[in-house]
Motif scaffolding. Structure first.
Motif, PDB file in Angstrom:
ATOM      1  N   PHE A   1       0.820  -1.209   0.000  1.00 29.98           N
ATOM      2  CA  PHE A   1       0.000   0.000   0.000  1.00 29.98           C
ATOM      3  C   PHE A   1       0.857   1.264   0.000  1.00 29.98           C
ATOM      4  O   PHE A   1       0.400   2.321  -0.447  1.00 29.98           O
ATOM      5  N   ILE A   2       2.103   1.194   0.475  1.00 27.53           N
ATOM      6  CA  ILE A   2       2.945   2.392   0.557  1.00 27.53           C
ATOM      7  C   ILE A   2       3.330   2.903  -0.831  1.00 27.53           C
ATOM      8  O   ILE A   2       3.038   4.065  -1.166  1.00 27.53           O
TER       9      ILE A   2
ATOM     10  N   LEU B   1       1.760   6.292  -2.924  1.00 23.84           N
ATOM     11  CA  LEU B   1       2.588   7.326  -3.538  1.00 23.84           C
ATOM     12  C   LEU B   1       2.255   7.491  -5.019  1.00 23.84           C
ATOM     13  O   LEU B   1       2.211   8.611  -5.543  1.00 23.84           O
ATOM     14  N   THR B   2       1.997   6.374  -5.692  1.00 28.81           N
ATOM     15  CA  THR B   2       1.608   6.426  -7.104  1.00 28.81           C
ATOM     16  C   THR B   2       0.276   7.141  -7.277  1.00 28.81           C
ATOM     17  O   THR B   2       0.104   7.951  -8.194  1.00 28.81           O
ATOM     18  N   LEU B   3      -0.669   6.851  -6.403  1.00 30.81           N
ATOM     19  CA  LEU B   3      -1.962   7.541  -6.464  1.00 30.81           C
ATOM     20  C   LEU B   3      -1.801   9.032  -6.167  1.00 30.81           C
ATOM     21  O   LEU B   3      -2.548   9.855  -6.694  1.00 30.81           O
TER      22      LEU B   3
ATOM     23  N   LEU C   1       9.795   8.426  -5.881  1.00 30.93           N
ATOM     24  CA  LEU C   1       9.676   7.858  -4.545  1.00 30.93           C
ATOM     25  C   LEU C   1       8.916   6.541  -4.545  1.00 30.93           C
ATOM     26  O   LEU C   1       9.280   5.620  -3.793  1.00 30.93           O
ATOM     27  N   ASP C   2       7.879   6.400  -5.382  1.00 35.69           N
ATOM     28  CA  ASP C   2       7.118   5.151  -5.360  1.00 35.69           C
ATOM     29  C   ASP C   2       7.955   3.975  -5.872  1.00 35.69           C
ATOM     30  O   ASP C   2       7.911   2.874  -5.325  1.00 35.69           O
TER      31      ASP C   2
ATOM     32  N   LEU D   1      -0.094  -4.843  -9.911  1.00 35.95           N
ATOM     33  CA  LEU D   1      -1.024  -3.734  -9.696  1.00 35.95           C
ATOM     34  C   LEU D   1      -0.274  -2.408  -9.640  1.00 35.95           C
ATOM     35  O   LEU D   1      -0.684  -1.413 -10.249  1.00 35.95           O
ATOM     36  N   GLY D   2       0.827  -2.398  -8.901  1.00 35.91           N
ATOM     37  CA  GLY D   2       1.618  -1.185  -8.792  1.00 35.91           C
ATOM     38  C   GLY D   2       2.179  -0.744 -10.135  1.00 35.91           C
ATOM     39  O   GLY D   2       2.226   0.453 -10.434  1.00 35.91           O
ATOM     40  N   LEU D   3       2.575  -1.721 -10.965  1.00 36.78           N
ATOM     41  CA  LEU D   3       3.107  -1.408 -12.285  1.00 36.78           C
ATOM     42  C   LEU D   3       2.049  -0.733 -13.151  1.00 36.78           C
ATOM     43  O   LEU D   3       2.323   0.272 -13.825  1.00 36.78           O
TER      44      LEU D   3
END
Length: 218
Positions: free
Chosen positions: A4-5, A9-11, A42-43, A56-58
């Motif tokens: 989630f961290i 940051l991406t959001l 940073l993300d 998902l993060g990608l």
């Protein structure tokens, strides 16, 4: 556990892009772009440090980059040049189209230590540097930036650079290849008499460093 961290940051990057569109002010857009660049760095760093990378993060990262570094710059230069170049200003739409192609290619390619094509954040920084110059610098020498030839360069260069497959050094890899961009960038920094000139040239110099390296290695 810690996914989630970096995702948050991406959001945050995406939120900055959306707010810059909603508020519609050039000065605020530049501030939000700087925030988006910081959060984008940073993300990725936090995801690697926390070992929290995910599919998902990608996908989230690519969607955020498309908005913050392609849609936003295209919108602002369309607004800026609409009166000067007329219907040609619609060509600004090529920037998010090229960025979407570049990001989709990145998401489906095997992981490499170098970039393939100009990264969308670098393209967005190049385009928005013109907005920065026009907002904060009142220099008659740069009046030629209002013409159609420079507008076409402003749109076509980053678009073609993003969809190209030219290998460019990535700071994320931490490899010695990054020296290919570090050296010319700092030479430009110290030799530039006008700071706006540095803003305009830093990304083309980065792209040319990859081109020169390709020719040198042949």
């Amino acid at each position: 556990m810690y996914h989630f961290i970096p995702n948050a940051l991406t959001l945050g990057n995406l939120l900055c892009g959306v707010l810059s569109l909603m508020l519609g002010q050039q000065e605020l857009a530049l501030i939000f772009l700087a925030a988006s660049l910081f959060l984008d760095l940073l993300d990725g760093w936090s995801a690697r440090w926390l070992q929290a990378t995910s599919d998902l993060g990608l996908q989230l990262d690519s969607l955020a980059d498309l908005v913050s570094f392609a849609v936003v710059p295209a919108w602002y230069i369309y607004q800026m040049y609409n009166g000067a170049v007329g219907p040609f200003s619609l060509l600004a739409a090529l920037i998010p189209v090229a960025a979407a192609w570049r990001l989709a290619r990145f998401n489906t390619a095997s992981k490499e230590t170098e970039f393939s094509g100009l990264p969308s954040p670098a393209a967005g920084m190049f385009v928005m540097s013109i907005v920065f110059i026009k907002v904060y610098f009142k220099i008659s020498y740069f009046n030629y930036l209002d013409g159609l030839p420079f507008f076409l360069f402003l749109v076509i260069f980053p678009s073609l650079a993003m969809v190209s497959e030219l290998k460019l050094p990535s700071f994320k890899s931490g490899s010695s290849a990054s020296l290919a961009i570090i050296l010319p960038v700092f030479v430009q920094l110290f030799l530039s008499y006008w700071s706006p000139l540095f803003l305009i040239t830093i990304v083309p110099v980065y792209f040319l460093s990859g081109l020169f390296r390709k020719v040198w290695q042949r």
